[in-house]
Write an enzyme that holds these catalytic residues in place. Structure first.
Site, PDB file in Angstrom:
ATOM      1  N   LYS A 151       0.849  -1.194   0.000  1.00 37.29           N
ATOM      2  CA  LYS A 151       0.000   0.000   0.000  1.00 37.29           C
ATOM      3  C   LYS A 151       0.885   1.245   0.000  1.00 37.29           C
ATOM      4  O   LYS A 151       1.849   1.329   0.772  1.00 37.29           O
ATOM      5  CB  LYS A 151      -0.903  -0.011   1.229  1.00 37.29           C
ATOM      6  CG  LYS A 151      -2.207   0.734   1.082  1.00 37.29           C
ATOM      7  CD  LYS A 151      -3.103   0.469   2.292  1.00 37.29           C
ATOM      8  CE  LYS A 151      -4.449   1.079   2.142  1.00 37.29           C
ATOM      9  NZ  LYS A 151      -5.282   0.916   3.365  1.00 37.29           N
TER      10      LYS A 151
HETATM   11  O1  G3P Z   1      -7.709   2.027   5.476  1.00 37.86           O
HETATM   12  C1  G3P Z   1      -8.068   2.941   4.492  1.00 37.86           C
HETATM   13  C2  G3P Z   1      -9.369   3.626   4.812  1.00 37.86           C
HETATM   14  O2  G3P Z   1     -10.426   2.714   4.733  1.00 37.86           O
HETATM   15  C3  G3P Z   1      -9.372   4.321   6.155  1.00 37.86           C
HETATM   16  O3  G3P Z   1     -10.553   5.006   6.279  1.00 37.86           O
HETATM   17  O4  G3P Z   1     -11.324   7.254   7.003  1.00 37.86           O
HETATM   18  O5  G3P Z   1     -12.009   5.215   8.276  1.00 37.86           O
HETATM   19  O6  G3P Z   1      -9.635   6.021   8.417  1.00 37.86           O
HETATM   20  P1  G3P Z   1     -10.890   5.911   7.567  1.00 37.86           P
END
Ligand code: G3P
Length: 220
Positions: free
Chosen positions: A84
């Site tokens: 990633k």
């Molecule tokens: O892991 C990537 C993404 O899904 C993170 O989203 O905004 O919940 O931290 P968030």
């Protein structure tokens, strides 16, 4: 649509894997930090729990040379690992390098179709369009998802659009409507996808009528 669970919690991965419907797991530095365990240890356990899945593990450097070293180290841990990479200039340069080496990549922190275009041109395997963080600032994150899906399909890029930063089940519905290739979500959100009050009420009635009739599947 492929379903990934977005977590560094081994127990959540174990439960989701038991359902038999997940195609991978995404992690990020925050999720790994929350896990309370080591990075390699956590990622390898996830690979063991989801043996057919694409497991995303993120580099943390921002200079190209160190990002490349980190990427090759992470890649060496397990064949199912997807490296990633954040959508920064050195990240796109790294994705091109890794793509030329047939190493799978997941470009993260993508918010616009132009960012997604750069990732697709670099040869990204997955492009993580974040929706929740856009919604969190009163905009519609799904707009860029739909445009990114159209972009990769219009130009025939091999990249798959992965809807990330999902906040609720409606985002999953909208990801389907947008034709997204993958949705990654917290375990809690994935659990919510099963739920409907009419399902609960209908099952309750089925079982009550069955029991009232004194019926049995097995010979008495
Ligand atoms: O892991 C990537 C993404 O899904 C993170 O989203 O905004 O919940 O931290 P968030």
């Amino acid at each position: 649509m492929k379903l990934f669970v977005d977590t560094g919690d081994i127990e959540e991965v174990r439960q989701a894997a038991e359902w038999g419907i997940i195609d991978g797991v995404t992690t990020n530095p925050t999720l790994i930090a929350k896990s309370g365990h080591g990075f390699k240890e956590t990622v390898l356990k996830i690979c063991e729990l989801v043996p057919e899945g694409a497991i995303s593990a993120e580099v943390v450097a921002t200079d190209y040379d160190t990002m490349l070293k980190e990427a090759l180290e992470i890649h060496s841990w397990h064949p199912n690992i997807v490296v990633k990479v954040p959508l920064i200039e050195n990240g796109i340069r790294l994705v091109k390098t890794l793509s030329d080496k047939d190493i799978q990549t997941n470009v993260t922190l993508v918010f616009t179709v132009s960012q997604a275009l750069l990732a697709a041109k670099a040869g990204a395997t997955f492009i993580s369009n974040f929706v929740g963080r856009v919604d969190d600032i009163s905009d519609d994150g799904m707009v860029a998802v739909a445009k990114s899906v159209e972009m990769v399909e219009t130009y025939g890029y091999d990249s798959e659009i992965l809807v990330a930063s999902i906040r609720h089940p409606l985002h999953v519905v909208q990801a389907v409507e947008a034709g997204a290739h993958i949705a990654t979500m917290p375990f809690k959100i994935m659990s919510m996808l099963f739920k409907h009050p009419l399902t609960d009420a209908g099952l309750k009635r089925f079982l009550a009528d069955w029991n009232d009739a004194g019926l049995s599947i097995f010979p008495k």
